[in-house]
Design a protein around this motif. Structure first.
Motif, mmCIF file in Angstrom:
data_model
loop_
_atom_site.group_PDB
_atom_site.id
_atom_site.type_symbol
_atom_site.label_atom_id
_atom_site.label_comp_id
_atom_site.label_asym_id
_atom_site.label_seq_id
_atom_site.Cartn_x
_atom_site.Cartn_y
_atom_site.Cartn_z
ATOM 1 N N ALA A 156 4.173 -51.857 22.497
ATOM 2 C CA ALA A 156 3.937 -50.484 22.927
ATOM 3 C C ALA A 156 2.503 -50.103 22.596
ATOM 4 O O ALA A 156 2.134 -50.005 21.431
ATOM 5 N N GLY A 157 1.684 -49.921 23.619
ATOM 6 C CA GLY A 157 0.276 -49.627 23.401
ATOM 7 C C GLY A 157 -0.058 -48.156 23.525
ATOM 8 O O GLY A 157 0.772 -47.333 23.910
ATOM 9 N N GLU A 158 -1.298 -47.835 23.213
ATOM 10 C CA GLU A 158 -1.788 -46.464 23.322
ATOM 11 C C GLU A 158 -2.427 -46.207 24.676
ATOM 12 O O GLU A 158 -2.535 -45.067 25.109
ATOM 13 N N LYS A 159 -2.829 -47.271 25.361
ATOM 14 C CA LYS A 159 -3.538 -47.117 26.627
ATOM 15 C C LYS A 159 -2.818 -47.890 27.731
ATOM 16 O O LYS A 159 -2.091 -48.850 27.464
ATOM 17 N N PRO A 204 1.995 -46.078 29.000
ATOM 18 C CA PRO A 204 2.718 -45.428 27.902
ATOM 19 C C PRO A 204 2.783 -43.921 28.133
ATOM 20 O O PRO A 204 1.777 -43.286 28.470
ATOM 21 N N LYS A 206 3.555 -40.633 26.152
ATOM 22 C CA LYS A 206 3.689 -40.195 24.769
ATOM 23 C C LYS A 206 4.492 -38.899 24.636
ATOM 24 O O LYS A 206 4.976 -38.578 23.547
ATOM 25 N N THR A 207 4.629 -38.155 25.713
ATOM 26 C CA THR A 207 5.352 -36.887 25.674
ATOM 27 C C THR A 207 6.784 -37.088 26.156
ATOM 28 O O THR A 207 6.990 -37.643 27.236
ATOM 29 N N SER A 231 -2.991 -38.025 30.548
ATOM 30 C CA SER A 231 -4.345 -37.532 30.300
ATOM 31 C C SER A 231 -5.217 -37.768 31.531
ATOM 32 O O SER A 231 -4.888 -38.565 32.418
ATOM 33 N N VAL A 234 -6.173 -41.421 31.907
ATOM 34 C CA VAL A 234 -5.110 -42.278 32.445
ATOM 35 C C VAL A 234 -4.974 -42.066 33.949
ATOM 36 O O VAL A 234 -4.805 -43.027 34.715
ATOM 37 N N SER A 257 6.745 -47.120 28.974
ATOM 38 C CA SER A 257 7.378 -46.906 27.669
ATOM 39 C C SER A 257 7.330 -45.404 27.414
ATOM 40 O O SER A 257 6.267 -44.814 27.313
ATOM 41 N N THR A 259 8.303 -42.129 25.187
ATOM 42 C CA THR A 259 8.675 -41.656 23.861
ATOM 43 C C THR A 259 9.910 -40.770 23.961
ATOM 44 O O THR A 259 9.933 -39.805 24.726
ATOM 45 N N LYS A 262 11.006 -39.900 17.319
ATOM 46 C CA LYS A 262 10.122 -40.513 16.336
ATOM 47 C C LYS A 262 10.419 -42.006 16.221
ATOM 48 O O LYS A 262 11.500 -42.416 15.820
#
Length: 591
Positions: A156-159, A204, A206-207, A231, A234, A257, A259, A262
């Motif tokens: 699971a990446g950030e970008k 990814p 994230k929200t 974003s 992205v 992926s 979210t 947590k």
């Protein structure tokens, strides 16, 4: 087992309990129940195994409720007899059903279904939160029921990342990045000469977001729900990749992926397919960015089998404490090979193997390696076998060493051993193991060491852990059990010394120690549990552990047992290793 019950008797029982029944047949019972003054229809369907398993319950007029947690929906209501949705019955593992009272079985399951519906129909906030938390489950309701596996081999990446999609088999697709996270020998890793079937993207999210609603178009959901939470960077990345996509690949894949809480992610995906490669042009880029044309594109969602350490290790009962550990295994015979395999299952990060021998047909029934490796160096064969099975295990072979004695004589041995967190010795050569123990004991800085061996005839097996920072070593075991003086006899063993243990089947040169693979597994498990205990904190001092067999085969062979075997009652229980008179480690505590 329809002869064990009558649906009408169950319906009468439900009416006596205040339930309103609408329809009763041999296959199902439909009831009507008020939830917040709304009449809800619930159909209970009997399986052929009722009352040995619970009936299934369905919400009638499912699509009228929109997004609803814990309730599926019919993918194509036009082809279905009813617009119904299956109500999740929760975890069924280890559930015991009261089959002697079918009425109670049905009532229990019905009340569970009603509780589920009441919870999500009575509170929109609870319903939305739980729909988000079971994102992957709702996604599967949109997917067809084919048997194609979509394997996402990535963390699971950030970008966002570009993907290459490989068709490994007719029903298995692998989604990989330019930086693979699995070893090269793994069975689901594409070969270096393999060409991708098509391209794709990993995004990814994230929200936490709601999944597509029942019957909602995936592309419409993408533009209405997903794009607004991404974003600007992205979205620009998406537009750039899509506009550069060529007609070479008619399919374009997206892996997400999402979210959902947590430390929790839902992995899902979909394929975009253009109707015709011949009519593809620059105006027909994959419609993943704002303003893109949806014309000519079809979308097919699919479930994703995530393939990374964060998911697979906990799913396999692995804590992850060993994932960064590097262990040297000396001896890759029956016992050493099984220890290496079990360490793979425990999630160890790297194994370095030492063995000079090749794998032969004689070993087939008591070695982890299959017959395809006959005649091949054991180290190399075991490396291939383990890396094919365990995606995150790195295995190296140290072919420069023929045996443990050569390792003991390495120049700058302390430096050589410093690269390892631990060493496991399973050579079966007592003399070399004692010499290695003597040399290593003299080092100032050294890794922990485990010595493992098994005795023949199903008598038992042993594992000894030497803590580098504490007292106790292998030499502590070599003393006379009666006088306590130093000896060549190992007090851990169950078979008395000075006996001929070997068996030969066809004369000189065919001798072997008789034991079965279950004995190998038992002894390897002792060793693996010690390793796990080192890292979970349950083992901190030098210890010795044994398992004891029944001794039947040894007695039939006329072999004598030690007094320890006769008195032994600490099966698989670690006991202290130290001996106060040991001249090698200088222990000062009595046993």
């Amino acid at each position: 087992m329809r002869d064990l019950f009558r649906t009408e008797s169950i319906a009468n029982y439900l009416r006596s309990k205040g339930f309103e029944t609408l329809d009763v047949t041999e296959e199902h019972i439909t009831i009507q129940y008020n939830i917040d003054d709304v009449k809800v229809g619930i159909k209970g369907v009997f399986s052929t195994r009722f009352p040995f398993e619970l009936p299934s319950f369905y919400l009638i007029n499912r699509l009228g409720y929109g997004q609803l947690a814990h309730v599926s929906w019919t993918r194509n209501p036009e082809l279905a007899e009813d617009d119904v949705g299956s109500i999740c019955e929760g975890v069924t593992i280890s559930r015991s059903v009261n089959y002697e009272f079918p009425e109670l079985v049905f009532e229990y399951a019905l009340e569970s279904a009603i509780r589920t519906l009441t919870r999500v129909l009575s509170s929109d906030d609870i319903n939305r939160a739980e729909v988000k938390s079971e994102f992957a489950g709702h996604w599967r309701f949109h997917c067809s029921t084919n048997t194609v596996r979509h394997i996402a081999s990535m963390g699971a990446g950030e970008k966002p990342l570009k993907l290459s999609v490989y068709k490994l088999r007719s029903n298995v697709f692998s989604y990989t990045t330019s930086d693979p996270i699995v070893n090269e020998g793994y069975g689901l890793q594409p070969g270096k000469k393999d060409k991708p079937d098509h391209k794709g993207l990993y995004i990814p999210i994230k929200t936490p977001i709601l999944p597509p609603a029942p019957q909602q178009c995936i592309l419409a959901w993408w533009h209405d729900t997903v794009l607004p939470v991404l974003s600007d960077d992205v979205r620009l990345f998406l537009a750039d990749v899509c506009k550069k996509h060529t007609s070479k690949y008619q399919i374009f894949s997206v892996i997400l992926s999402v979210t959902i809480g947590k430390g929790r992610l839902a992995w899902v995906g979909f394929n975009l397919t253009y109707k015709s490669r011949m009519s593809y042009n620059r105006k027909n880029q994959p419609p993943l960015f704002s303003g893109a044309s949806l014309s000519g594109w079809s979308v097919k969602p699919f479930p994703v089998q995530v393939h990374n350490q964060d998911y697979l290790l906990p799913r396999g009962g692995v804590s992850g404490e060993l994932s960064t550990e590097k262990i040297l295994v000396v001896g890759c015979g029956s016992l050493g090979g099984e220890i290496a395999r079990q360490l793979g299952y425990s999630g160890v990060g790297q194994l370095d193997l030492v063995d000079f021998d090749s794998f032969e047909a004689d070993n087939i029934y008591r070695h982890v390696l299959p017959s395809t490796y006959i005649g091949i160096d054991k180290c190399f064969a075991l490396k291939r076998h383990l890396e094919n099975q365990f995606p995150y295990l790195v295995v190296e072979t140290l072919n420069q060493f023929k045996d443990l004695r050569e390792i003991s004589r390495v120049e700058k041995l302390e430096t050589f051993l410093s690269q390892y967190d631990g060493v496991i010795v399973a050579t079966g050569d007592v003399t070399q193991e004692r010499y290695f123990n003597e040399v290593v004991s003299q080092l100032k800085n050294k890794p922990w060491v485990i010595y493992a061996w098994l005795e023949g005839y199903g008598v038992g097996g042993h594992s000894v852990f030497v803590n580098p920072e504490g007292r106790g070593c292998l030499a502590c075991l070599f003393r006379d059990s009666e006088s306590g003086e130093q000896s060549l006899s190992n007090i851990q063993n169950f078979l008395s010394i000075n006996q001929d243990f070997a068996v030969d089947l066809s004369g000189c040169g065919t001798h072997f120690l008789p034991y079965g693979y279950t004995d190998v597994i038992e002894t390897a498990t002792l060793t693996t549990r010690i390793v796990e205990g080192i890292y979970n904190g349950s083992i901190g001092t030098s210890v010795r552990v044994s398992w004891k067999g029944n001794g039947r085969e040894a007695k039939e062979a006329g072999l004598k047992m030690t007094g320890r075997w006769k008195r032994f009652k600490q099966d698989r229980y670690p006991i202290p290793l130290v001996w106060s008179e040991c001249v090698t480690c200088g222990s000062s505590d009595d046993l």
